[in-house]
Design an enzyme around this catalytic site. Structure first.
Site, PDB file in Angstrom:
ATOM      1  N   ARG A  73    -114.149  10.340  35.721  1.00 46.48           N
ATOM      2  CA  ARG A  73    -115.160  10.209  34.679  1.00 46.48           C
ATOM      3  C   ARG A  73    -114.560  10.503  33.296  1.00 46.48           C
ATOM      4  NH1 ARG A  73    -121.182  12.218  35.007  1.00 46.48           N
ATOM      5  NH2 ARG A  73    -120.401  13.825  36.404  1.00 46.48           N
ATOM      6  N   HIS A 127    -123.206  13.726  63.101  1.00 40.27           N
ATOM      7  CA  HIS A 127    -122.039  14.170  63.881  1.00 40.27           C
ATOM      8  C   HIS A 127    -122.380  14.448  65.355  1.00 40.27           C
ATOM      9  CE1 HIS A 127    -120.146  14.360  60.078  1.00 40.27           C
ATOM     10  NE2 HIS A 127    -120.615  15.524  59.698  1.00 40.27           N
ATOM     11  N   LYS A 159    -121.023  10.060  53.948  1.00 42.42           N
ATOM     12  CA  LYS A 159    -122.345  10.579  54.282  1.00 42.42           C
ATOM     13  C   LYS A 159    -122.843  11.419  53.109  1.00 42.42           C
ATOM     14  CE  LYS A 159    -122.073  15.135  56.090  1.00 42.42           C
ATOM     15  NZ  LYS A 159    -122.225  16.138  57.089  1.00 42.42           N
ATOM     16  N   LYS A 162    -111.368  12.501  64.631  1.00 41.13           N
ATOM     17  CA  LYS A 162    -110.605  13.575  65.270  1.00 41.13           C
ATOM     18  C   LYS A 162    -109.969  13.057  66.556  1.00 41.13           C
ATOM     19  CE  LYS A 162    -113.604  17.289  63.601  1.00 41.13           C
ATOM     20  NZ  LYS A 162    -112.680  18.125  62.844  1.00 41.13           N
ATOM     21  N   LYS A 174    -125.172  27.125  60.166  1.00 39.64           N
ATOM     22  CA  LYS A 174    -124.268  27.726  59.179  1.00 39.64           C
ATOM     23  C   LYS A 174    -124.345  29.236  59.318  1.00 39.64           C
ATOM     24  CE  LYS A 174    -123.941  24.193  55.669  1.00 39.64           C
ATOM     25  NZ  LYS A 174    -122.519  23.912  55.905  1.00 39.64           N
ATOM     26  N   ASP A 197    -127.956  16.992  58.023  1.00 44.02           N
ATOM     27  CA  ASP A 197    -126.551  17.124  57.628  1.00 44.02           C
ATOM     28  C   ASP A 197    -125.603  17.045  58.835  1.00 44.02           C
ATOM     29  OD1 ASP A 197    -124.532  17.670  55.621  1.00 44.02           O
ATOM     30  OD2 ASP A 197    -124.321  19.663  56.521  1.00 44.02           O
ATOM     31  N   ASP A 253    -118.090   8.690  59.660  1.00 45.45           N
ATOM     32  CA  ASP A 253    -118.494   9.961  60.258  1.00 45.45           C
ATOM     33  C   ASP A 253    -117.163  10.599  60.632  1.00 45.45           C
ATOM     34  OD1 ASP A 253    -119.063  12.053  62.021  1.00 45.45           O
ATOM     35  OD2 ASP A 253    -120.996  11.181  62.475  1.00 45.45           O
ATOM     36  N   HIS A 254    -116.711  11.583  59.846  1.00 42.22           N
ATOM     37  CA  HIS A 254    -115.323  12.020  60.007  1.00 42.22           C
ATOM     38  C   HIS A 254    -115.063  12.661  61.373  1.00 42.22           C
ATOM     39  CE1 HIS A 254    -116.956  15.800  58.334  1.00 42.22           C
ATOM     40  NE2 HIS A 254    -116.081  16.355  59.125  1.00 42.22           N
ATOM     41  N   GLU A 268    -120.673  26.732  62.167  1.00 40.19           N
ATOM     42  CA  GLU A 268    -119.823  27.029  61.009  1.00 40.19           C
ATOM     43  C   GLU A 268    -120.068  28.474  60.604  1.00 40.19           C
ATOM     44  OE1 GLU A 268    -119.739  23.310  58.139  1.00 40.19           O
ATOM     45  OE2 GLU A 268    -121.783  23.758  58.732  1.00 40.19           O
TER      46      GLU A 268
HETATM   47  P1  NAP Z   1    -118.025  16.102  43.941  1.00 38.47           P
HETATM   48  O1  NAP Z   1    -116.960  17.125  43.986  1.00 38.47           O
HETATM   49  O2  NAP Z   1    -119.259  16.386  43.148  1.00 38.47           O
HETATM   50  O3  NAP Z   1    -117.362  14.735  43.438  1.00 38.47           O
HETATM   51  C1  NAP Z   1    -118.094  13.670  42.941  1.00 38.47           C
HETATM   52  C2  NAP Z   1    -117.281  13.064  41.831  1.00 38.47           C
HETATM   53  O4  NAP Z   1    -118.063  11.994  41.278  1.00 38.47           O
HETATM   54  C3  NAP Z   1    -116.981  14.040  40.701  1.00 38.47           C
HETATM   55  O5  NAP Z   1    -115.608  14.047  40.424  1.00 38.47           O
HETATM   56  C4  NAP Z   1    -117.803  13.494  39.540  1.00 38.47           C
HETATM   57  O6  NAP Z   1    -117.151  13.597  38.301  1.00 38.47           O
HETATM   58  C5  NAP Z   1    -117.911  12.045  39.877  1.00 38.47           C
HETATM   59  N1  NAP Z   1    -119.076  11.487  39.201  1.00 38.47           N
HETATM   60  C6  NAP Z   1    -120.358  11.911  39.282  1.00 38.47           C
HETATM   61  N2  NAP Z   1    -121.141  11.154  38.488  1.00 38.47           N
HETATM   62  C7  NAP Z   1    -120.329  10.233  37.916  1.00 38.47           C
HETATM   63  C8  NAP Z   1    -120.538   9.174  37.009  1.00 38.47           C
HETATM   64  N3  NAP Z   1    -121.747   8.882  36.541  1.00 38.47           N
HETATM   65  N4  NAP Z   1    -119.487   8.444  36.612  1.00 38.47           N
HETATM   66  C9  NAP Z   1    -118.240   8.708  37.079  1.00 38.47           C
HETATM   67  N5  NAP Z   1    -117.966   9.702  37.950  1.00 38.47           N
HETATM   68  C10 NAP Z   1    -119.006  10.458  38.341  1.00 38.47           C
HETATM   69  O7  NAP Z   1    -118.527  15.727  45.388  1.00 38.47           O
HETATM   70  P2  NAP Z   1    -117.650  15.729  46.727  1.00 38.47           P
HETATM   71  O8  NAP Z   1    -117.776  17.050  47.375  1.00 38.47           O
HETATM   72  O9  NAP Z   1    -116.315  15.185  46.463  1.00 38.47           O
HETATM   73  O10 NAP Z   1    -118.495  14.725  47.645  1.00 38.47           O
HETATM   74  C11 NAP Z   1    -118.534  13.326  47.430  1.00 38.47           C
HETATM   75  C12 NAP Z   1    -119.419  12.700  48.506  1.00 38.47           C
HETATM   76  O11 NAP Z   1    -118.835  12.923  49.765  1.00 38.47           O
HETATM   77  C13 NAP Z   1    -120.820  13.299  48.563  1.00 38.47           C
HETATM   78  O12 NAP Z   1    -121.746  12.311  48.922  1.00 38.47           O
HETATM   79  C14 NAP Z   1    -120.712  14.316  49.688  1.00 38.47           C
HETATM   80  O13 NAP Z   1    -121.950  14.545  50.329  1.00 38.47           O
HETATM   81  C15 NAP Z   1    -119.743  13.617  50.616  1.00 38.47           C
HETATM   82  N6  NAP Z   1    -118.972  14.541  51.460  1.00 38.47           N
HETATM   83  C16 NAP Z   1    -118.210  15.534  50.902  1.00 38.47           C
HETATM   84  C17 NAP Z   1    -117.474  16.373  51.720  1.00 38.47           C
HETATM   85  C18 NAP Z   1    -116.583  17.468  51.142  1.00 38.47           C
HETATM   86  O14 NAP Z   1    -115.876  18.117  51.919  1.00 38.47           O
HETATM   87  N7  NAP Z   1    -116.560  17.691  49.852  1.00 38.47           N
HETATM   88  C19 NAP Z   1    -117.511  16.199  53.121  1.00 38.47           C
HETATM   89  C20 NAP Z   1    -118.290  15.175  53.659  1.00 38.47           C
HETATM   90  C21 NAP Z   1    -119.011  14.347  52.814  1.00 38.47           C
HETATM   91  P3  NAP Z   1    -117.087  14.992  37.497  1.00 38.47           P
HETATM   92  O15 NAP Z   1    -115.938  15.706  38.150  1.00 38.47           O
HETATM   93  O16 NAP Z   1    -116.816  14.560  36.113  1.00 38.47           O
HETATM   94  O17 NAP Z   1    -118.411  15.637  37.673  1.00 38.47           O
END
Ligand code: NAP
Length: 487
Positions: free
Chosen positions: A48, A239, A147, A181, A338, A234, A176-177, A215
């Protein structure tokens, strides 16, 4: 070294987010270094904020060291990997900002393209539409959806129908990660390449199945997300349901994507819908109260920011019945929570008792055979069998022994689920991804329970953080004469 013929451009939307740095970039680093991704392939991060390519490379380097560890990170290999890294600045909603991506991708117009949407689902439609408007969706484009894909059947249909305006179903990879595995894939190998399990895998021989995903962590700062979803949406709807499908499915006619997914859908469609009375008797929902984990005090869920009145479950347990010939009368017990006392994901297939014991007067009971498939924290498969205690005792004493079915060579690096899944997207193999009808069948079944909970058919229970959940979860299985594997 693997074949290097997988040339493609991988664009990660949300590329500076947690998932991208924690899982996706390490997976791509390993795939590239291990020869599964051609060095000509480009990894394009969509950020961004304005950032130069050099700053981006430095950021990726530091995050790789953080998430794969200094001992695994290799500067020499990174020097080559970094030539694959590119960054573009885009605000998802701003159509003009996609110009840089157009220029970059336009340099190789016929190259295979993977668009990984590592963003909240609210952005899926916008991003796909912008890609289409900029003429960036080709016949060899794919889109990967993280997801959650909706929070019920209706919202899931809305998201999917938007994406389907721009990509065909065969181009959509819903992750679905858990399916990435190794041990989860091993379930199919175990079931369908060993004749000895074939005649045992049914209601005549299996007493019940338990699937646990516990978890010890809490919400990890993701209150806004988690409070909208809870344990059922969730974890269980996706899963645990996928794991149940792999255990319960009929043998597919081949390993191709549709054959496997056809069989999984049949299982989801055979799940017995729950009546109000079933929801009362066969489901448990609970929220964690303060307690302690590893000797450290932890606050309760409602002590989280803005959570004082939250009615979101952090634990769910269910008895699931499958209405088909194979599984008639065999309960599948599912639970996930959790802030449980330890991180532990496992599937337990408990076989029936022997019809008659000849050892009863020898002072030894016979424990039922179990096949225990552990997914976390370690991956293993154990068959629990009865055996004679060695020695010259007058009595034939018995003991339970574990037959370890894994033979992983310890020295090889264990690949992460995201490596497997990203490689499959690169190779256009959707077998381990969820097809639209699978997602919808799982939501259709889960929605009934969620609606019952919303009407408070059963009360929200409480459990102390650092325990195995509420006593109602024990009661759920005890009423059927069963105990959870950890008791
Ligand atoms: P996150 O850390 O919030 O990352 C989302 C990214 O999108 C951020 O870098 C954000 O930028 C960017 N973003 C948001 N709005 C934007 C916009 N309008 N224009 C451009 N960029 C924008 O979320 P995450 O944890 O990586 O998760 C991402 C997805 O994967 C979610 O749907 C989550 O449910 C899913 N997920 C995550 C995990 C995990 O382990 N984290 C596991 C399973 C599923 P900024 O940095 O500038 O805010």
């Amino acid at each position: 070294m693997a074949s290097m013929d997988n040339v493609c451009d991988i664009t990660i939307f949300g590329g500076h987010g947690d998932l991208a740095f924690r899982k996706l970039m390490p997976a791509l680093y390993h795939l590239s270094n291990d020869g599964y991704l051609s060095f000509s392939s480009r990894i394009i991060t969509v950020a961004r904020n304005d950032i130069t390519n050099d700053e981006h490379i430095e950021l990726v380097r530091s995050k790789l060291i953080e998430f794969i560890g200094e001992s695994v990170f290799n500067q020499e290999k990174f020097e080559r990997f970094k030539s694959q890294l590119h960054v573009v600045t885009i605000d998802f909603d701003d159509e003009k900002s996609y110009k840089g991506l157009k220029e970059l991708l336009g340099a190789f117009p016929s190259r295979e393209r993977v668009n990984y949407l590592s963003t909240a689902p609210d952005f899926f439609a916008t991003i796909c539409k912008m890609l289409k408007n900029w003429d960036l969706v080709t016949d060899v484009s794919r889109v990967v959806l993280e997801k959650p894909i909706g929070r019920d059947l209706e919202s899931s249909r809305a998201i999917n129908s938007e994406v389907l305006k721009y990509f065909e179903e065969k181009q959509i990879y819903r992750i679905d990660h858990y399916l990435g595995k190794d041990t989860v894939q091993n379930i199919m190998a175990l079931r369908f390449s060993n004749r000895i399990f074939m005649p045992l895998w049914d209601a005549n021989n299996i007493d019940h199945v338990q699937i646990t995903v516990a978890e010890s962590v809490g919400v990890e700062g993701r209150w806004g997300y988690y409070d909208q979803y809870g344990a059922m949406r969730d974890m269980i709807q996706n899963h645990l349901m996928q794991l149940l499908c792999l255990i319960a499915m009929e043998p597919p006619c081949s390993l191709d994507a549709d054959s496997v997914r056809d069989e999984k859908v049949k299982v989801l469609r055979s799940l017995r819908p729950m009546s109000a009375a079933d929801i009362e008797r066969k489901t448990v929902r609970a929220q964690y109260a303060k307690g302690s984990i590893d000797g450290q005090p932890v606050p309760g869920y409602r002590e989280g920011e803005g959570m004082e009145h939250s009615n979101t479950e952090t634990f769910a347990a269910l008895r699931v019945d499958i209405d088909n010939w194979r599984w008639n009368g065999v309960p599948f017990y599912l639970r996930s929570g959790k802030r449980m006392h330890q991180r532990n994901s496992e599937i337990v297939i408990q076989f029936k008792s022997v019809p008659h014991s000849i050892f009863a007067n020898q002072g030894s009971g016979i424990s039922q055979n179990k096949l225990v498939i552990s997914l976390q924290p370690k991956e293993s498969i154990q068959l629990k069998l009865m055996n004679k205690v060695p020695g010259l005792s007058d009595q034939m004493r018995l003991q339970q022994v574990d037959l370890e079915l894994n033979s992983r060579i310890n020295s090889t690096r264990k690949s992460d689920a995201y490596e497997r899944l990203l490689l499959d997207v690169i190779r256009s193999n959707p077998t381990l991804f969820m097809r639209l009808d699978e997602v919808e069948a799982a939501w259709k079944w889960a929605d009934v329970i969620l609606a019952g909970w919303a009407e408070n058919i059963i009360p929200m229970k409480s459990y102390q953080a650092g325990t195995d959940g509420p006593s109602a979860s024990i009661q759920l299985v005890v009423q059927d004469g069963v105990s959870w594997n950890d008791e």
